[in-house]
Design a protein around this motif. Sequence first.
Motif, PDB file in Angstrom:
ATOM      1  N   LEU A 509      44.772   3.378 -57.808  1.00 36.84           N
ATOM      2  CA  LEU A 509      44.402   2.824 -59.113  1.00 36.84           C
ATOM      3  C   LEU A 509      45.423   1.812 -59.599  1.00 36.84           C
ATOM      4  O   LEU A 509      45.054   0.767 -60.177  1.00 36.84           O
ATOM      5  CB  LEU A 509      44.235   3.959 -60.126  1.00 36.84           C
ATOM      6  N   LEU A 561      38.780   3.373 -63.915  1.00 34.30           N
ATOM      7  CA  LEU A 561      38.273   2.132 -63.335  1.00 34.30           C
ATOM      8  C   LEU A 561      37.419   1.356 -64.337  1.00 34.30           C
ATOM      9  O   LEU A 561      37.548   0.128 -64.476  1.00 34.30           O
ATOM     10  CB  LEU A 561      37.453   2.457 -62.081  1.00 34.30           C
ATOM     11  N   ALA A 567      40.765  -3.807 -62.386  1.00 35.06           N
ATOM     12  CA  ALA A 567      40.689  -2.799 -61.320  1.00 35.06           C
ATOM     13  C   ALA A 567      39.259  -2.675 -60.797  1.00 35.06           C
ATOM     14  O   ALA A 567      39.019  -2.568 -59.585  1.00 35.06           O
ATOM     15  CB  ALA A 567      41.185  -1.451 -61.837  1.00 35.06           C
ATOM     16  N   TYR A 568      38.288  -2.705 -61.719  1.00 31.57           N
ATOM     17  CA  TYR A 568      36.880  -2.598 -61.321  1.00 31.57           C
ATOM     18  C   TYR A 568      36.496  -3.773 -60.421  1.00 31.57           C
ATOM     19  O   TYR A 568      35.860  -3.599 -59.376  1.00 31.57           O
ATOM     20  CB  TYR A 568      35.997  -2.552 -62.573  1.00 31.57           C
ATOM     21  N   ALA A 571      38.032  -3.477 -56.930  1.00 35.07           N
ATOM     22  CA  ALA A 571      37.359  -2.464 -56.119  1.00 35.07           C
ATOM     23  C   ALA A 571      36.025  -2.985 -55.594  1.00 35.07           C
ATOM     24  O   ALA A 571      35.668  -2.772 -54.432  1.00 35.07           O
ATOM     25  CB  ALA A 571      37.144  -1.191 -56.941  1.00 35.07           C
TER      26      ALA A 571
END
Length: 584
Positions: A509, A561, A567-568, A571
Motif C-alpha cells: 500500500l 485503496l 494508490a488506486y 494498482a
Amino acid sequence: MPRSREAACRPVLGLGMGLTVCILILVTSTGPGRTQDLPPTAGSPPAEAPAAAAPTPPSFSASATREVLVAALGFLEPRTLEAHSAQDFCIWGLDGLTAIDPTLSVMETHPTLPRTTVPAPGTAVAAEKAPDTSAQSPSILTVLQGQTVIFTQPIPPANNNGAWAELVTAAMQAAWKQSVTLRDAGPDALLQGFFDELFNHLDPYSRYLAPAPALSDRTRRSGDTGTVGLTLGQNGRTIVIAAVNANGPAWEAGVDTGEHLVSVNGRPTHGQDAATVQSWLEGDNHTSVTLGISSRGHRMTTIRLERTQVPPETVFASSDGPFTLLRVASFSTQTAEEVSQFLDQVVDEPGRTTPSTAPSGKKAAGIIIDLRGDRGGVLQQAVTTAALLLDHGVAVTTHGRNPLANHIWAVQGGDMTNGTPVVILVDGRTASAAEILASALADHRRAVVIGSETLGKGLVQVIGQMPNGGELFVTWSRNQAPLGWPIQGLGVMPQVCTSLGIDSLQAQLSALKQGNTLQGEAVQMARMARYPVPVTKILEIRKHCPAAIGSDADMDAARALLSSPAAYRAALESVPDENSAPLH
C-alpha cells in the motif's frame, strides 16, 4: 440503504447464448397388483393383527437403465473437451461395479480361441499365461466375481451408442443378480458408480447428479416453488417478516422487513409457528395469495400477490462509511438484475450526481464487490454483471471442441456508475463465474482485485437432463480472460495481495501511494501465461500470492485503496493494457 423497486438492467450483451440440452424421456410403470383377504371361517380363532409388510427391495430396471445410458452417451460424445468413443466411456464406467463390490472385476480380453470357446457364465476361470494378442478375434467383455465368470459378451463397434448401452445394461443386470452388495446398494448406486468412474477419467467438475439431488440443484439454481419471496420469523406468538427477496413479488409490492404478517388467505397467523405459515405462502405458480400485513402503529392492509418461481437472493448490500459494499454469494439467474438495482441506488442517492447529469470526473466514493467464498454459477450472469460496469469490450472467451461451446462474450451499453472506483475482494474459494467477473474488470483496468489467488476453475459445464430426472454436468469449454490467459489452474492474481502477511500488505500500500507496485511482476507474469500452462509454471506463478481464506485485512486494504486516488490508479495500471499483452 434504501431499496430500488424498479429494474435497472439494460440490454447490454452482444453475445451468443450458451447451450443447455435437456433429453426428456417419460418412463411409466404399472403398480403392483392387490390381493383381497378372505373373511375368517366360523369358529376360527380371532385373526392376529397382520405384521407390517417388509418394504419391497428395489429392483433393477433394464429398460430404464438402458434409456439413461443411451441418452448419456449421446450427450457426452459431441461435448467433452477431448474426443472419446462410447467404448471409452463404458469401459471406464463399468469399473463402478468394482467400486461398489470389490469381488467384481471387468476385463476386456482378446481371445485367441474361437469365440464359441469363451467360458460360459457361472464357470470358474483358472489363472493362465496371457495369450498372444497378435492375431485375435473380436474383443470380449467379461465380468467376474472372484474367479467365476458371471457375464461375457463380444464388444460392439467403438461408437455404436445403442449397442454399448445394451452391453453395459446386460453386464449390470448380471452383476446385480450375483452380488448381494450391489442389491444392498440399490439400482441408483449402479448408475452413480458408473458415472463417477467415467468422469474420473475426464476432469474434476464433470459429474452426475441422481434424480433427488438434481431436483434440489435445479431448485437452487432457478427457484422451483411458487411463492412470494418472503422469509418469516417469530416474535412470541406473532409472525414477523424477516427478509424480503428482491426477486419476488412481495418486494415489488413494497412489503418490508419487520412488518407483521397477520393473515394468509384470511387465515389468522397468530399463535402459529413460522414454518407452518411459510408453507401457506407456497403453492402452484401463477396462483394468488392474499396477505394481511400490519406495521407498528398502522392498521392492517391487505395485498393480493401472484405466486411465482423466485430465484434465491444472491446479492446483499450495505454501507461501509462512504463506500457501498455488495456481497455476491453466487451467480444465479437474477444476480445481474440484483446488482443492477443496487448500483442504480449508488448513482441516484441524494447528494450524488447521475451519469447523465454529472460533470466530467464526478463520481461516487467507491464500490466494494465482495466475491470471497463465491463458488460461481451461471456464466452469463457474470458477463452481464461486468457489462454494468464496462463501457464495452470482451468479458471472456470460451473455447471447446464443440462449435457451440466457442463464444466471444462481448459487452456494450455503458458503465452505469459513471466510472465510480471499484474494488473486488477475492480469496482461495472464489471460483468459476466469480473469477470471470474479477478477471474481466481487472483486465480492462476497471477494478482493482484485492485478496489472494483464487481457486482457478476456468472450465464451463453444460447440463443435460436424463430420462430418470438425473443430470449430467459435462465440461465442454475453457475460459480465457480478456488479455488471453487461461483461468483454469491459474486463477486470478490480485493487484494487491493480502495473503503474504500484514507487513507485506503495508509495504504494498505504501508503494502504491508513491505510484509504484510490488505485485506488478507477479501480475504481469500471470497475464502473460498462455494455454496450455505446465503445472510447474502454474505453481511458480501462484506462490507469489498463495490462496487463502479471506480476512479483515481485505476490507482494510479496500478502504485504504479507495481513499487514495494515486494508490488506486497505480494498482489499476499494474495490469498490462490490451496493446502490450501478447497475442492470444
